[in-house]
Enzyme design. Structure first.
Site, PDB file in Angstrom:
ATOM      1  CG  HIS A 206      67.353  -3.168  50.620  1.00 54.84           C
ATOM      2  ND1 HIS A 206      68.448  -2.562  51.178  1.00 54.84           N
ATOM      3  CD2 HIS A 206      66.388  -3.152  51.566  1.00 54.84           C
ATOM      4  CE1 HIS A 206      68.162  -2.202  52.422  1.00 54.84           C
ATOM      5  NE2 HIS A 206      66.912  -2.556  52.680  1.00 54.84           N
TER       6      HIS A 206
ATOM      7  CB  SER B 260      71.145  -4.265  50.749  1.00 54.38           C
ATOM      8  OG  SER B 260      70.805  -3.279  49.824  1.00 54.38           O
TER       9      SER B 260
ATOM     10  CG  ASP C  89      67.011  -0.907  55.998  1.00 52.52           C
ATOM     11  OD1 ASP C  89      66.567  -0.501  57.090  1.00 52.52           O
ATOM     12  OD2 ASP C  89      66.352  -1.609  55.205  1.00 52.52           O
TER      13      ASP C  89
END
Ligand SMILES: C[S@@+](CC[C@H](N)C(=O)[O-])C[C@H]1O[C@@H](n2cnc3c(N)ncnc32)[C@H](O)[C@@H]1O
Lengths: 226, 274
Positions: free
Chosen positions: A62, A35, A154
């Site tokens: 992401h 991310s 996540d």
């Protein structure tokens, strides 16, 4: 699930596998979730993969759905392997690096990918958890899961599922990560196999055939020669 | 841990039961995401096993409706993928301009945002009066929302940005009335839209269309079912008709690929040539 997995490199366990030592080549798939700070981390990590790396690699990074999508181009510069943004029902081929498209969840069905526009999971779409869980269901112990830098949680649950299914899990050393929350969350959620700096993860993948990093039969953190 | 083989059998029985009892056929949907939705529906209904779930679904219509709403992933937005609508303006509008009257089918329209976006675009191009839009979905609940055309105000900022990126040059706020936390789409946008329940798996072709849009619906289907739907589309358009798919959908492994010429690879627009 109960069907044959054509992706598994070798249906019969290798001699090393029989005594409980597995190598990257024995795996069906390598999954990477990243991310915030992920672009730089991925660029560095992909640089370690030899052009002969056969196990398919799948990346969830992401990013904004609306962002101009240059990620494929940027990442392709760092590897000789073919890098492709996944389209619906693409067959998973060996020797290819796949990238989850912005705005879609990426799932695995037997020998191919599937996409979904289900709402965000773990506040993300694509969600690392969704990919990791679906790979764990499909390939069981033949999954390598890797969590890199990021500012959310996540991937933690997905990595846990991979571990529970008997796969191998790696997390970027939170001390090194640009954003440590995601590695920290993954480490807190399950007992991961390796916590390594990017270079260590890179060497781990690169060692595919030579096995300087034997997988511990029962998991557990190994000290890694640097 | 559950025996995966038994679980697989239960799952297949569940889908079979739903088909027999309600006529909705999910048997050839892509299993990974279908399983996620079944699990989600089970969690919401507070049941632990698939057999228990099956019992509930088959005996209580409300539980089935709940499942249907969970399984029809109705996530959508107005002018989602601005590049697609830009391509519609640049490549399809000139074709539509030449036709005396035009029929468009939005298959799997969910809550209708994409349909209103199309109506707005056509109105701006002075084409809306000769167009009839058929907007269909298998789920009556989302269709009702689509008919109402009432959407959360908080989404409008993104829609407005995407509207402009897609080549829209008007004041976007002229297309809706804001009320409390919602916006209501202007009634004149609705006048040429026909809303209807239609299931791509079990229902047949019902008209011929110049343009068929089916975006982010077939990603939930396995390949053989996608082929079934491609046949349905071919049965529903003349030569020269246009098919638009979602941004990450392809036709390259479809047996119907030779029937089409690619008009825009990025926007996934295909024109029927034979
Ligand atoms: C993700 S939405 C797509 C919305 C819109 N086309 C878009 O791209 O933003 C998917 C829709 O397909 C509908 N759908 C799923 N299976 C269907 C079927 N067999 N027949 C008709 N509609 C179906 C669902 O009810 C849902 O509303």
């Amino acid at each position: 699930m109960n069907r044959l997995h054509t992706l598994a490199a070798d249906p019969a366990p290798s001699p090393l596998e029989r005594v409980g030592v597995r190598r990257v080549n024995d795996f069906a798939i390598v999954l990477i979730g990243s991310s915030k700070g992920g672009l730089a981390a991925l660029q560095k990590l992909l640089g370690f993969l030899p052009a002969t790396f056969k196990t398919p690699v799948v990346i969830v990074q992401h990013r904004m759905e609306s962002a101009e999508d240059l990620l494929v181009e940027l990442l392709q510069k760092n590897t000789e392997l073919y890098l492709k943004e996944v389209e619906d029902k693409d067959i998973i081929n060996r020797g290819v690096i796949y990238l989850a498209p912005a705005g879609y969840h990426l799932l695995i069905e037997e020998d191919h990918f599937a996409l979904s526009t289900e709402g965000p999971v773990s506040a993300s779409r694509p969600s690392i958890d969704v990919l990791f869980e679906s790979a764990a269901e499909e390939f069981g112990s033949k999954v390598v899961g890797i969590i890199l830098t990021g500012m959310n949680r996540d991937g933690a649950q997905g990595l846990k599922k991979i571990k529970e299914a008997g796969g191998i899990t790696l997390v970027q050393d939170p001390e090194e990560a640009e954003a440590r929350q995601m590695p920290d969350a993954a480490i807190a959620a399950s007992k991961v196999d390796y916590i390594l700096a990017l270079e260590g993860i890179g060497r781990f993948l690169n060692s595919g055939g030579a096995a300087p990093f034997p997988f511990p039969p029962n998991g557990g953190k190994l000290s890694v020669p640097q | 841990m559950l025996n995966p083989k038994i679980e697989q059998i239960e799952f297949e029985l569940l889908l079979e039961g739903i088909y027999q009892a309600y006529g909705y056929d999910f048997r050839d949907y892509a299993p990974a995401s279908l399983r996620r939705r079944v699990q989600k529906s089970m969690d919401n209904l507070g049941v632990k096993t698939i057999s228990e779930f099956q019992d509930k679904i088959l005996h209580e219509k409300e539980s089935f409706v709940h499942f249907l709403n969970t399984v029809s992933i109705d996530v959508t937005a107005m002018f989602r993928d601005p590049d697609f609508f830009l391509a519609v303006r640049q490549k399809i509008v000139p074709i539509i301009r030449e036709l005396p009257s035009v029929r468009i089918w939005h298959a799997g329209c969910a809550t209708g945002e994409e349909v209103y976006a199309m109506a707005i675009l056509l109105q701006e191009e002075n084409l809306y009066n000769k167009v009839r839009i058929y907007a269909t979905d298998m789920n009556a609940v989302v269709l009702d929302k689509a008919k109402n055309g009432i959407y959360p105000l908080k989404n409008i900022q993104d829609c407005t940005a995407n509207y402009h990126k897609s080549g829209g040059s008007h004041e976007f706020s002229t297309y809706y009335t804001a009320k409390y936390n919602n916006v209501i789409m202007k009634p004149e946008l609705k006048k040429n839209i026909v809303w209807a329940q239609h299931n791509l798996v079990t229902d047949r072709s019902f008209h011929e269309f110049d343009l068929i849009l089916c975006r982010n619906v077939m990603i939930y289907f396995e390949r053989p079912l996608q082929e079934h739907v491609h046949q349905l589309f071919l049965d529903s358009m003349p030569i020269g008709g246009i098919l638009g798919l979602g941004k990450k959908e392809t036709m390259y492994s479809s047996a119907f690929r030779p029937n089409y010429m690619e008009m825009d690879g990025n926007a996934k627009l295909f024109r029927r040539v034979k």
